[in-house]
Design a protein around this motif. Structure first.
Motif, short mmCIF file in Angstrom:
data_model
loop_
_atom_site.label_atom_id
_atom_site.label_comp_id
_atom_site.label_asym_id
_atom_site.label_seq_id
_atom_site.Cartn_x
_atom_site.Cartn_y
_atom_site.Cartn_z
N ARG A 172 6.31 5.97 19.38
CA ARG A 172 6.73 6.09 17.99
C ARG A 172 6.94 7.55 17.63
O ARG A 172 7.96 7.93 17.06
N ILE A 173 5.96 8.37 17.97
CA ILE A 173 6.06 9.78 17.60
C ILE A 173 7.20 10.45 18.37
O ILE A 173 7.93 11.28 17.84
N ALA A 174 7.38 10.05 19.64
CA ALA A 174 8.48 10.61 20.42
C ALA A 174 9.82 10.28 19.75
O ALA A 174 10.68 11.15 19.60
N PHE A 175 10.00 9.03 19.32
CA PHE A 175 11.25 8.65 18.65
C PHE A 175 11.39 9.36 17.31
O PHE A 175 12.50 9.64 16.87
N ASP A 176 10.26 9.64 16.66
CA ASP A 176 10.29 10.38 15.40
C ASP A 176 10.91 11.76 15.58
O ASP A 176 11.40 12.35 14.62
N HIS A 177 10.85 12.28 16.80
CA HIS A 177 11.33 13.64 17.04
C HIS A 177 12.55 13.67 17.94
O HIS A 177 12.93 14.72 18.43
N MET A 178 13.17 12.50 18.19
CA MET A 178 14.29 12.46 19.13
C MET A 178 15.60 12.53 18.34
O MET A 178 15.93 11.62 17.58
N PHE A 183 13.91 2.32 12.00
CA PHE A 183 13.13 3.53 11.78
C PHE A 183 11.93 3.49 12.70
O PHE A 183 11.23 2.47 12.75
N PRO A 184 11.65 4.59 13.40
CA PRO A 184 10.49 4.57 14.32
C PRO A 184 9.21 4.19 13.59
O PRO A 184 8.39 3.43 14.11
N ALA A 185 9.03 4.71 12.37
CA ALA A 185 7.79 4.46 11.64
C ALA A 185 7.64 2.99 11.28
O ALA A 185 6.54 2.52 11.00
N PRO A 191 3.30 19.75 13.30
CA PRO A 191 2.14 19.00 12.80
C PRO A 191 2.31 17.48 12.96
O PRO A 191 1.36 16.77 13.24
N SER A 192 3.57 17.01 12.83
CA SER A 192 3.78 15.56 12.91
C SER A 192 3.62 15.04 14.34
O SER A 192 3.49 13.85 14.55
N GLY A 194 18.46 9.79 15.84
CA GLY A 194 18.34 10.05 14.41
C GLY A 194 16.94 10.38 13.93
O GLY A 194 16.68 10.30 12.73
N ARG A 195 16.04 10.74 14.82
CA ARG A 195 14.67 11.13 14.48
C ARG A 195 14.04 10.12 13.50
O ARG A 195 14.32 8.95 13.55
N ALA A 196 13.19 10.65 12.59
CA ALA A 196 12.50 9.76 11.64
C ALA A 196 13.46 9.20 10.60
O ALA A 196 13.16 8.22 9.93
N GLY A 197 14.63 9.83 10.48
CA GLY A 197 15.61 9.40 9.48
C GLY A 197 16.23 8.06 9.79
O GLY A 197 16.85 7.45 8.92
#
Lengths: 289, 330
Positions: B130-136, B241-243, A262-263, B140-143
């Motif tokens: 941004r979203i790609a880095f959130d899931h990479m 942080f990507p966000a 979803p994200s 470290g993904r979104a963390g």
């Protein structure tokens, strides 16, 4: 079985997409006529979501009915906004309009944050978990209602622009501003009406959105982007394009949420946007500039 | 030094006074003031980078957080994963950011996408990344990605490990370096081409200017500069942080200073940063003082201030101030 599942996801996407489409329609109408990019569009949608939520929480008013008073109120608000705040910026450089509306967006989203905090608000409708079953395909009742309401509002807007004298006058302003002013149309008034109509769309769409998603101020910038993406994918200035774009993005989001995460859903919307800009910059239903 | 020679006498004195007082500021300023000044320099620097795109070449980019984020993430990842120092990492980040800039520029300029459409293209790339880095997983993904702070590296200033003073002078150097670079570019042939394209693209083309190449140069230089700002950010804050770094609000934050200061002017981005950053910080202090602790209070005033500024001085503060100070070039 898997096939039915895909159909279910697609149908949900189409229904959500129609509500998205109505929101984008507001943006498209404003940009198509007034030539101002409403960077506070998603923020207004979220304000409408909160109003619908409050109406439901305080009086038990169904958000799908609340769409009417909220849409009307937003029409008035839009008229006044255009008349007093935005009109002096019409025809000015894009970045000046941008700062004005970004300032407005910041005020709106943080005003909501001050009043309601960052928590999500969920309108728990009595029929929220009901669904229709058509040949093994499950369809949420709330989505059907919301999509139908969005279609009705969009149809009214189409009819207004197509057949009413005021609608024709507004189209005249969009086609040839100088000509419209020469034949004596009150451009300022018509611009304000248009902004009001666009705002009525976003108000109605925001009210409907409450049944599809939980309200939180954090949604606002994402909605602004979503509306933009849809308008460009569908074709700037094409009213049908906004609905088609909405459906396309709604379906893509539904499948991305279901198949990937979803994200990650808006990643696919942006991929579609980039592809459209590269292959067909005028949008799916847009005319060549 | 043709840049300096173009100024009139009073402007030279003011500039020298300004630089000298900033160079000496750490003597008098405490840690908090220093951190605010670092922030001001940082935004002035990024504003200068963005100003090349919009102020000079007239291409509205609303996705500059992409280049900052790439510069930050590439340098930080090279440092934490392979021990590659920030100077090499900076160039790697520049290369990656320029590759993205080239892709956006090629897509946008080749297909004649301009104005709002181009702005949306830049936003789309930034959000996509941004979203790609959130899931990479690798970063470290979104963390988030954290740069370790180790005692034995505390004084390796050449690896950008050090205290606020190091980052103060680094940020000051970045800001002044960007000012010099932009002044030089503005005075060079390419600067005149940019203005020609900004004012009337068709006329520029008719004069034989290769509009596509001129715009590409703007996006490449601008993205490279922004990525250097990102490398600075990564080593100053030590966490990514990507966000945060790729978010659209970062892009907007970045472009406010040059617009408020005066779009297309050299001093505008600096002046804008000196107005907006203290305004934001002052609002934090003022709302705390008044007991308005609700989140968002500060931002509401900030938004109102933006609307007021664009209402009162739409072409920016610097063109007005320059007249008042008598710095118009004769």
């Amino acid at each position: 079985m898997p096939f039915d599942f895909y159909v279910t996801v697609a149908v949900q996407g189409v229904l959500t997409g129609l509500v998205y489409g109505l929101m984008a329609l507001g943006l498209s109408v404003i940009f198509g006529v007034v030539r101002v990019v409403n960077f506070a569009h998603g923020e207004f949608a979220v304000v409408a979501m909160y109003l619908a939520f409050l109406g439901f929480a305080a009086f038990g008013l169904d958000p799908i009915l609340a769409m009417l008073p909220i849409g009307l109120g937003f029409f008035g608000l839009g008229y006044l906004l255009q008349r007093h705040l935005i009109n002096p910026f019409v025809g000015r450089p894009e970045h000046e309009q941008f700062i004005l509306l970004v300032g407005l967006a910041i005020v709106l989203v943080n005003g909501l944050l001050m009043l309601f905090g960052p928590d999500t608000r969920h309108a728990n409708l009595p029929y929220g978990f009901d669904s229709y079953e058509v040949a093994n395909v499950l369809i949420d009742k709330v989505r059907v209602y919301a999509a139908a309401a969005a279609l009705v509002v969009a149809a009214c807007l189409f009819a207004f622009f197509r057949w009413s004298r005021t609608g024709m006058a507004i189209r005249a302003c969009a086609d040839n501003l100088l000509g419209a002013a020469i034949v004596g149309l009150d451009v300022k008034h018509l611009y304000a009406l248009t902004f009001g109509l666009g705002m009525a769309c976003v108000g109605a769409a925001g009210a409907l959105m409450v049944v599809l998603a939980d309200a939180t101020p954090m949604l606002a910038p994402a909605f602004t982007l979503l509306a933009f993406t849809i308008v460009i994918v569908g074709g700037m200035g094409s009213m049908a394009g906004a609905l088609v774009g909405g459906i396309l993005i709604g379906v893509s989001e539904a499948f991305a949420s279901f198949l990937v995460a979803p994200s990650a859903k808006s990643m696919f919307s942006f991929a579609i946007l980039i592809a459209i800009l590269a292959l067909r910059p005028q949008g799916l239903l847009g005319r060549k500039p | 030094m043709s840049v300096f020679a173009a100024l009139n006498g009073r402007a030279r004195w003011l500039l020298a006074l300004f630089v000298a007082s900033l160079a000496l500021a750490p003597v008098a300023a405490d840690r908090y003031i220093l951190s605010v000044l670092i922030l001001i320099f940082y935004f002035a620097y990024l504003g200068q980078a963005w100003n090349i795109m919009m102020g000079f070449a007239g291409q509205l980019s609303l996705g500059h957080s992409l280049y900052v984020g790439l510069g930050a993430y590439v340098a930080a990842a090279l440092w934490t994963k392979f021990g590659v120092g920030p100077w090499a990492g900076m160039f790697a980040g520049m290369a990656v950011a320029m590759a993205f800039g080239a892709a956006i520029g090629w897509l946008g300029f080749r297909f004649g996408i301009a104005g709002v459409y181009f702005a949306l293209l830049t936003i789309a790339f930034a959000e996509f990344t941004r979203i790609a880095f959130d899931h990479m997983d690798w970063t470290g993904r979104a963390g988030g990605l954290f740069l370790p702070v180790r005692a034995e590296q505390a004084h390796q200033w050449w690896n950008l490990r050090g205290g606020p003073l190091l980052f103060y002078y680094l940020a000051l150097a970045l800001m002044l370096g960007a000012l010099w670079l932009c002044a030089a570019l503005r005075a060079a042939r390419i600067g005149h081409y940019w203005l020609a394209v900004r004012e009337d693209e068709a006329a520029a083309r008719a004069l034989g200017i290769d509009v596509f190449a001129v715009k590409m140069k703007a996006v490449l230089i601008s993205s490279a500069m922004a990525s250097v700002g990102g490398t600075f950010y990564a080593f100053y804050y030590n966490n990514l942080f990507p966000a945060q770094i790729f978010d659209m609000s970062r892009s907007i934050e970045m472009i406010l200073a040059p617009i408020v200061g005066g779009l297309g002017t050299l001093i505008g981005p600096i002046l804008g940063a000196f107005i907006l950053t203290p305004l934001g910080e002052g609002l934090i202090a003022a709302t705390e003082e008044a007991g308005l602790s609700a989140p968002g209070t500060k931002a509401v005033f900030y938004g109102l201030a933006l609307m007021a500024i664009v209402w009162v001085a739409p072409s920016g503060v610097w063109p007005w101030l320059r007249r008042k100070l008598g710095l118009e070039t004769p």
